[in-house]
Design an enzyme around this catalytic site. Structure first.
Site, PDB file in Angstrom:
ATOM      1  NE  ARG A   1      51.243  79.858  65.419  1.00 32.96           N
ATOM      2  CZ  ARG A   1      51.083  78.525  65.489  1.00 32.96           C
ATOM      3  NH1 ARG A   1      52.123  77.724  65.585  1.00 32.96           N
ATOM      4  NH2 ARG A   1      49.884  78.014  65.428  1.00 32.96           N
TER       5      ARG A   1
ATOM      6  NE  ARG B   1      44.151  77.812  67.549  1.00 37.25           N
ATOM      7  CZ  ARG B   1      43.641  76.582  67.407  1.00 37.25           C
ATOM      8  NH1 ARG B   1      42.475  76.280  67.942  1.00 37.25           N
ATOM      9  NH2 ARG B   1      44.299  75.666  66.757  1.00 37.25           N
TER      10      ARG B   1
ATOM     11  NE  ARG C   1      45.176  72.380  69.886  1.00 36.42           N
ATOM     12  CZ  ARG C   1      45.999  72.634  68.872  1.00 36.42           C
ATOM     13  NH1 ARG C   1      46.521  71.624  68.202  1.00 36.42           N
ATOM     14  NH2 ARG C   1      46.293  73.852  68.530  1.00 36.42           N
TER      15      ARG C   1
ATOM     16  NE  ARG D   1      43.327  70.237  66.319  1.00 39.16           N
ATOM     17  CZ  ARG D   1      44.250  71.012  65.767  1.00 39.16           C
ATOM     18  NH1 ARG D   1      45.251  70.492  65.079  1.00 39.16           N
ATOM     19  NH2 ARG D   1      44.178  72.323  65.875  1.00 39.16           N
TER      20      ARG D   1
ATOM     21  CE  LYS E   1      50.950  74.903  61.736  1.00 38.63           C
ATOM     22  NZ  LYS E   1      49.586  75.450  61.675  1.00 38.63           N
TER      23      LYS E   1
HETATM   24  P1  ATP Z   1      47.832  73.037  63.616  1.00 39.77           P
HETATM   25  O1  ATP Z   1      46.370  72.849  63.768  1.00 39.77           O
HETATM   26  O2  ATP Z   1      48.217  73.130  62.153  1.00 39.77           O
HETATM   27  O3  ATP Z   1      48.609  72.048  64.377  1.00 39.77           O
HETATM   28  P2  ATP Z   1      47.600  75.251  65.436  1.00 39.77           P
HETATM   29  O4  ATP Z   1      47.732  76.715  65.192  1.00 39.77           O
HETATM   30  O5  ATP Z   1      46.230  74.772  65.699  1.00 39.77           O
HETATM   31  O6  ATP Z   1      48.234  74.476  64.216  1.00 39.77           O
HETATM   32  P3  ATP Z   1      49.805  74.765  67.284  1.00 39.77           P
HETATM   33  O7  ATP Z   1      50.842  74.961  66.267  1.00 39.77           O
HETATM   34  O8  ATP Z   1      49.773  73.492  68.000  1.00 39.77           O
HETATM   35  O9  ATP Z   1      48.334  74.880  66.740  1.00 39.77           O
HETATM   36  O10 ATP Z   1      49.937  75.989  68.334  1.00 39.77           O
HETATM   37  C1  ATP Z   1      49.042  76.146  69.397  1.00 39.77           C
HETATM   38  C2  ATP Z   1      49.277  77.467  70.109  1.00 39.77           C
HETATM   39  O11 ATP Z   1      50.609  77.510  70.670  1.00 39.77           O
HETATM   40  C3  ATP Z   1      49.202  78.708  69.224  1.00 39.77           C
HETATM   41  O12 ATP Z   1      47.879  79.161  69.035  1.00 39.77           O
HETATM   42  C4  ATP Z   1      50.077  79.701  70.019  1.00 39.77           C
HETATM   43  O13 ATP Z   1      49.375  80.247  71.103  1.00 39.77           O
HETATM   44  C5  ATP Z   1      51.176  78.826  70.591  1.00 39.77           C
HETATM   45  N1  ATP Z   1      52.336  78.788  69.684  1.00 39.77           N
HETATM   46  C6  ATP Z   1      52.774  77.721  68.969  1.00 39.77           C
HETATM   47  N2  ATP Z   1      53.828  78.062  68.202  1.00 39.77           N
HETATM   48  C7  ATP Z   1      54.066  79.379  68.436  1.00 39.77           C
HETATM   49  C8  ATP Z   1      55.012  80.345  67.945  1.00 39.77           C
HETATM   50  N3  ATP Z   1      55.926  80.011  67.010  1.00 39.77           N
HETATM   51  N4  ATP Z   1      54.957  81.614  68.409  1.00 39.77           N
HETATM   52  C9  ATP Z   1      54.063  81.975  69.327  1.00 39.77           C
HETATM   53  N5  ATP Z   1      53.136  81.138  69.835  1.00 39.77           N
HETATM   54  C10 ATP Z   1      53.133  79.860  69.394  1.00 39.77           C
HETATM   55 MG    MG Z   2      49.897  71.363  65.416  1.00 33.73          MG
END
Ligand code: ATP
Ligand code: MG
Length: 190
Positions: free
Chosen positions: A90, A146, A135, A129, A14
């Site tokens: 989400r 997750r 991270r 990553r 994303k």
């Molecule tokens: P990607 O790898 O595609 O960037 P991701 O799930 O690894 O997606 P992020 O979108 O960066 O990572 O989100 C990291 C964390 O931040 C999530 O696991 C969650 O704890 C929190 N978070 C992010 N967006 C939301 C949301 N809309 N609602 C609740 N928690 C969120």
């Molecule tokens: Mg992201």
């Protein structure tokens, strides 16, 4: 300019695609994950709370997330010219509140681009990553949690957006350039 949600499992790409979309189409990019990570690294009160959830691979509570998002929209004047929402909504609660929030602003969500990626590849991408960037939530235990959370709380949004006609599936398995060219064709056709 359109308002677009980029949707997909953790590690689906994303962030990578959102940056490219923002650049080509002049959209403002809001990544809720990046916003929260910035708060964590700066040690703000929000960051301290958010870290408690993120370190375990859980979502932060909806009411808190909604306030954070509204603040992002209010504090960036260029958001009226079109936004790419990355990592939000989400949950179904967030998706419902988002519709009302956009309506209140005289705006609307135009489309949801759903990046669809094989589960084994997702895990490998996040492990890579984690090794490259350090991270904290990109370790195998947190990754598994997750993905559980994604399947339970987030993936139902796919049907929600299929049913309201906004969902466009994008094959998220090929190379980033190929994905971006497929996404561009979809956006150019609006
Ligand atoms: P990607 O790898 O595609 O960037 P991701 O799930 O690894 O997606 P992020 O979108 O960066 O990572 O989100 C990291 C964390 O931040 C999530 O696991 C969650 O704890 C929190 N978070 C992010 N967006 C939301 C949301 N809309 N609602 C609740 N928690 C969120
Ligand atoms: Mg992201």
């Amino acid at each position: 300019m359109p308002n677009i949600v980029i949707f997909g499992a953790p590690g689906s790409g994303k962030g990578t695609q959102s940056q490219r979309i923002a650049e080509r189409y002049g959209l403002h990019h809001i990544s809720t994950g990046e916003v929260l990570r910035k708060h964590i690294s700066e040690g703000t009160p929000l960051g301290v709370v958010a870290n408690e959830y993120i370190k375990d691979g859980h979502l932060i509570p909806d009411d808190l997330m909604l306030r954070v998002l509204e603040h992002e929209l209010d504090s960036n004047p260029n958001t009226t010219a079109g936004v790419i929402f990355d990592g939000f909504p989400r949950t179904l609660v967030q998706a419902d509140a988002f519709e009302k929030m956009m309506e209140k602003r005289g705006s609307k969500l135009d489309m949801v681009l759903g990046l669809e990626v094989n589960e084994d590849d997702l895990i490998q991408r996040m492990i890579n990553r984690g090794q490259q960037t350090g991270r904290a939530d990109d370790n195998i235990d947190t990754i598994r949690e997750r993905l559980n959370v994604y399947h339970q709380q987030t993936s139902p949004l796919r049907d929600f957006y299929i049913n309201n006609g906004k969902y466009v599936a994008i094959d998220g398995n090929p190379a980033p350039d190929t994905i971006f060219s497929n996404i561009s064709s979809v956006i150019d056709a609006i």
